[in-house]
Enzyme design. Structure first.
Site, mmCIF file in Angstrom:
data_model
loop_
_atom_site.group_PDB
_atom_site.id
_atom_site.type_symbol
_atom_site.label_atom_id
_atom_site.label_comp_id
_atom_site.label_asym_id
_atom_site.label_seq_id
_atom_site.Cartn_x
_atom_site.Cartn_y
_atom_site.Cartn_z
ATOM 1 N N ALA A 182 10.658 45.383 27.834
ATOM 2 C CA ALA A 182 9.258 45.362 28.290
ATOM 3 C C ALA A 182 9.176 45.828 29.732
ATOM 4 O O ALA A 182 10.128 45.700 30.495
ATOM 5 C CB ALA A 182 8.712 43.948 28.166
ATOM 6 N N SER A 227 8.669 38.083 16.462
ATOM 7 C CA SER A 227 9.362 36.816 16.712
ATOM 8 C C SER A 227 10.385 36.527 15.629
ATOM 9 O O SER A 227 10.204 36.890 14.473
ATOM 10 C CB SER A 227 8.367 35.654 16.781
ATOM 11 O OG SER A 227 9.078 34.450 17.003
ATOM 12 N N LYS A 283 1.654 36.711 20.618
ATOM 13 C CA LYS A 283 3.091 36.473 20.797
ATOM 14 C C LYS A 283 3.362 35.695 22.083
ATOM 15 O O LYS A 283 4.230 34.814 22.128
ATOM 16 C CB LYS A 283 3.849 37.813 20.817
ATOM 17 C CG LYS A 283 5.338 37.689 21.128
ATOM 18 C CD LYS A 283 6.062 36.866 20.067
ATOM 19 C CE LYS A 283 7.558 36.850 20.119
ATOM 20 N NZ LYS A 283 8.269 36.500 21.284
ATOM 21 N N ASN A 315 5.111 32.049 22.434
ATOM 22 C CA ASN A 315 6.232 31.694 23.299
ATOM 23 C C ASN A 315 5.907 30.511 24.209
ATOM 24 O O ASN A 315 6.777 29.692 24.494
ATOM 25 C CB ASN A 315 6.663 32.908 24.136
ATOM 26 C CG ASN A 315 7.514 33.871 23.326
ATOM 27 O OD1 ASN A 315 7.369 33.948 22.112
ATOM 28 N ND2 ASN A 315 8.392 34.601 23.983
ATOM 29 N N LYS A 365 12.446 34.414 30.497
ATOM 30 C CA LYS A 365 12.117 35.821 30.762
ATOM 31 C C LYS A 365 10.666 35.981 31.204
ATOM 32 O O LYS A 365 10.275 37.049 31.637
ATOM 33 C CB LYS A 365 12.404 36.665 29.529
ATOM 34 C CG LYS A 365 13.895 36.786 29.250
ATOM 35 C CD LYS A 365 14.186 37.879 28.255
ATOM 36 C CE LYS A 365 15.338 37.511 27.335
ATOM 37 N NZ LYS A 365 14.933 36.518 26.306
ATOM 38 N N ARG A 410 11.419 24.012 33.402
ATOM 39 C CA ARG A 410 12.443 25.071 33.444
ATOM 40 C C ARG A 410 12.733 25.478 34.878
ATOM 41 O O ARG A 410 13.873 25.724 35.250
ATOM 42 C CB ARG A 410 11.998 26.297 32.634
ATOM 43 C CG ARG A 410 12.158 26.104 31.161
ATOM 44 C CD ARG A 410 12.347 27.429 30.448
ATOM 45 N NE ARG A 410 12.118 27.257 29.028
ATOM 46 C CZ ARG A 410 12.320 28.200 28.123
ATOM 47 N NH1 ARG A 410 12.724 29.396 28.490
ATOM 48 N NH2 ARG A 410 12.096 27.959 26.848
HETATM 49 C C1 6PG Z 1 10.991 34.912 19.624
HETATM 50 C C2 6PG Z 1 11.487 34.482 20.972
HETATM 51 C C3 6PG Z 1 11.984 35.685 21.708
HETATM 52 C C4 6PG Z 1 12.868 35.346 22.889
HETATM 53 C C5 6PG Z 1 12.117 34.735 23.996
HETATM 54 C C6 6PG Z 1 12.937 33.850 24.875
HETATM 55 O O1 6PG Z 1 9.844 34.603 19.332
HETATM 56 O O2 6PG Z 1 11.747 35.531 18.888
HETATM 57 O O3 6PG Z 1 10.463 33.874 21.689
HETATM 58 O O4 6PG Z 1 10.884 36.466 22.019
HETATM 59 O O5 6PG Z 1 13.939 34.594 22.505
HETATM 60 O O6 6PG Z 1 11.635 35.815 24.758
HETATM 61 O O7 6PG Z 1 12.177 33.649 25.985
HETATM 62 P P1 6PG Z 1 12.714 33.024 27.287
HETATM 63 O O8 6PG Z 1 13.893 33.851 27.726
HETATM 64 O O9 6PG Z 1 11.596 33.128 28.228
HETATM 65 O O10 6PG Z 1 13.113 31.643 26.925
#
Ligand code: 6PG
Length: 472
Positions: A79, A131, A185, A189, A263, A290
Site C-alpha cells: 500500500a 482479508s 477492510k 482491521n 501496520k 499496542r
Molecule cells: C487480514 C489482516 C491483514 C494483516 C493486518 C495486520 O484481514 O487478513 O488484517 O490485513 O494481517 O494488516 O495488521 P497489523 O500489522 O496492523 O496488525
C-alpha cells in the site's frame, strides 16, 4: 494466436502468490508479473499442477498483451506510493474499459482518489480489501470491494470464484463507490485489533492473576471455541498458547516479546472514527495498548515504582468467557456504528447486513456470531447500535454482569483490561439517560460564556448562568 488470460496479477509476495494460485485453482488462466523476474520464474516453477494455467511474464508489455481485453489486473503491491507507481508504469499499456484492482491494505481515501483519477482516463478501478492472511488468500479470502459497478461486474466472476463461502454464499461484495471496500477492510482491521486485545487481556488475567501456564490457557481457549465464542481468533489463540518453541522447548508464548507490531489500519480506523465523531472506544483502547506495548522500559520502571497492587479475586472460566463474549459484541457493535456513519456520510450503498455476511468466512474476524449479526442488522433501524437489536440486547443483558465482574476484579488487582473496560464504559454511557454533560456545559458557560440548553425550555439554546462577570 496464444490463449489470453482472464486476469493478470502483479506482485508475487505472500498474498499475491497465494491469490494467484487460488485464481488458477478456480479454473482461470492468469498472467503474472513481478518487479523481479526471478521471483516470477520461481513462482511458476513451484506452481505444480497449476503451472499450465499460469502465464509468467517478464515485462509489463508482455503482461498486458497476455490478457483478455478489457483487461482485469489485480495489483498486490505494498500500500502507498508503490500502488501509484505501478499504475503509472502500467498506464501506457492499458485501454479504456480495463479494470485495475488494488488488493493491498490501502488507505480508503487513496482508493477514492485513484478511482476518480482513473475514471477520468476511462479506466475502471476497484479498491479491494482482502482479508484472511496467507491461508485465506490461498484457499478463500473475504473480499470487500469499492468502485464503479461496471468494474465490479467485470471482476466479480473471478473474485466470487476464489472467495471463502458461508453456506455456499461467496464472501465477496461491492460496498459502494471509490474507497468503500478499503473502508470496510479498515474497520474490519479496527475490530480485529479490539478482538485480539480482548483475547490478550483475558489471557493476561489467567497468566498473571491466576498463575496458569500456557498449556492450561490453551485448553480454556480451545473449550471456548466450541461455544458462542467459536471464531478464528479464539481458535488460533488456543493454537498459539499450545505451541512449544522448537528451540527451547518452552511454551512459545513465554518467549515471544510483549511488543505488538502494527501496520496502521487500526490507527486509521480510530482517526476516521474521531473525524466522524463516531464512538469507537474499544478499538481506541486496543490501538493505545499496542503503542504502550512498545514502551517496555517505561513499563518495567513503572512496575518497580508502583508495585504492590492486590491479588486477583476469584473468577470462574465461565465469567471470563462471558466477559469476552460481551466485550466482543460491544466492539463489533461499535464498528458497525462507525460503518453506518460512513455509509451515510459518503453515500455508499453499504447494507450493514451485507458487511456482516461478507465477514462470516475467510476473514480474520470471522466468528459464528456474525451470521446472527447479519440477521439483526437486516432488521435494525438505521442509526441504532447493533447492541440494541433485540437478540443482542438479550445477549448483553445476560453477559454484561460477567464483564462488569471481570473488569472490576481485574481493576482491583491492578491488572489492565483496557479494551474490555472501554467496551463496558461505553455500554454504561449508552444506558445512562441522564448523563453528566450538564456539568461540562455549566463549566463551559462559567469560564467562556459558551451557553447551554435547558431541560425546561426544549428547542431553545444560548442560556447562561448568573455568573458575576457575565453580561446578562
Ligand atoms: C487480514 C489482516 C491483514 C494483516 C493486518 C495486520 O484481514 O487478513 O488484517 O490485513 O494481517 O494488516 O495488521 P497489523 O500489522 O496492523 O496488525
Amino acid at each position: 494466436m496464444t490463449e489470453t488470460s482472464r486476469i493478470g496479477l502483479i506482485g508475487l509476495g505472500t498474498m499475491g502468490a497465494n491469490l494467484a494460485l487460488n485464481i488458477a485453482e478456480a479454473g482461470h488462466r492468469i498472467a503474472v508479473f513481478n518487479r523481479t523476474a526471478e521471483k516470477t520464474r520461481a513462482f511458476h516453477a513451484g506452481a505444480g499442477d497449476l503451472a499450465p494455467r499460469i502465464v509468467p511474464t517478464e515485462t509489463l508489455e508482455a503482461f498486458t498483451a497476455a490478457l483478455e481485453v478489457p483487461r482485469t489486473i489485480l495489483l498486490m503491491v505494498p500500500a502507498g506510493s508503490a500502488v501509484d507507481d505501478q499504475i503509472a508504469a502500467l498506464a501506457p499499456y492499458l485501454s479504456p474499459g480495463d479494470i485495475l484492482i488494488d488488493g493491498g491494505n490501502s488507505d480508503w481515501q487513496d482508493s477514492r482518489d485513484r478511482a476518480a483519477a482513473l475514471a477520468a482516463k476511462g479506466l475502471l478501478f476497484l479498491g479491494l480489501g482482502v482479508s484472511g492472511g496467507a491461508e485465506g488468500a490461498r484457499h478463500g479470502p473475504s473480499l470487500m470491494a469499492g468502485g464503479a459497478r461496471e468494474a465490479w461486474q467485470g471482476a466479480e466472476p473471478v473474485l466470487a470464484s476464489i472467495a471463502a463461502r458461508f453456506d455456499g454464499v461467496p464472501c465477496a461484495a461491492l460496498f459502494g463507490e471509490g474507497g468503500a471496500g478499503h473502508y470496510v477492510k479498515t474497520v474490519h482491521n479496527g475490530i480485529e485489533y479490539a478482538d485480539m486485545q480482548m483475547i490478550a487481556e483475558v489471557y493476561g488475567l489467567m497468566r498473571d492473576g491466576q498463575g496458569r501456564d500456557a498449556a492450561g490457557i490453551a485448553e480454556v481457549f480451545a473449550h471456548w471455541n466450541k461455544g458462542p465464542l467459536e471464531s478464528y481468533l479464539v481458535e488460533i489463540a488456543a493454537e498459539v498458547a499450545a505451541t512449544a518453541d522448537p528451540g527451547t522447548g518452552r511454551p512459545l508464548l513465554d518467549v515471544i516479546a510483549d511488543r505488538a507490531g502494527q501496520k496502521g489500519t487500526g490507527r486509521w480506523t480510530v482517526i476516521d472514527a474521531q473525524r466522524r465523531a463516531a464512538p469507537l472506544p474499544a478499538v481506541e483502547a486496543a490501538v493505545t495498548a499496542r503503542v504502550l506495548s512498545g514502551e517496555a522500559a517505561l513499563r518495567a520502571e513503572g512496575q518497580k515504582l508502583f508495585a504492590g497492587e492486590g491479588r486477583l479475586g476469584p473468577l470462574e472460566d465461565d465469567a471470563l468467557a462471558s466477559a469476552l463474549l460481551a466485550g466482543k459484541v460491544l466492539a463489533y457493535s461499535q464498528g458497525f456504528t462507525l460503518l453506518e456513519r460512513a455509509r451515510q456520510e459518503e453515500g455508499w450503498s453499504m447494507p450493514l447486513d451485507d458487511v456482516a455476511r461478507t465477514w462470516r468466512a475467510g476473514c480474520i474476524i470471522r466468528w459464528r456470531m456474525l451470521d446472527d449479526m447479519a440477521g439483526a442488522l437486516a432488521q435494525a433501524k438505521p442509526g441504532k447500535p447493533l447492541a440494541f437489536a433485540p437478540a443482542f440486547a438479550e445477549l448483553l443483558s445476560e453477559h454484561v454482569p460477567a464483564l462488569r465482574k471481570v473488569v472490576s476484579t481485574a481493576t482491583l488487582a491492578g491488572l489492565p483490561v483496557p479494551a474490555l473496560s472501554a467496551a463496558l464504559q461505553h455500554f454504561d454511557q449508552l444506558r445512562q439517560a441522564r448523563g453528566t454533560a450538564n456539568m461540562i456545559q455549566g463549566l463551559r458557560d462559567r469560564f467562556g460564556r459558551h451557553g447551554f440548553e435547558r431541560l425546561d425550555r426544549p428547542g431553545e439554546s444560548g442560556f447562561h448562568g448568573p455568573w458575576a462577570d457575565g453580561e446578562d
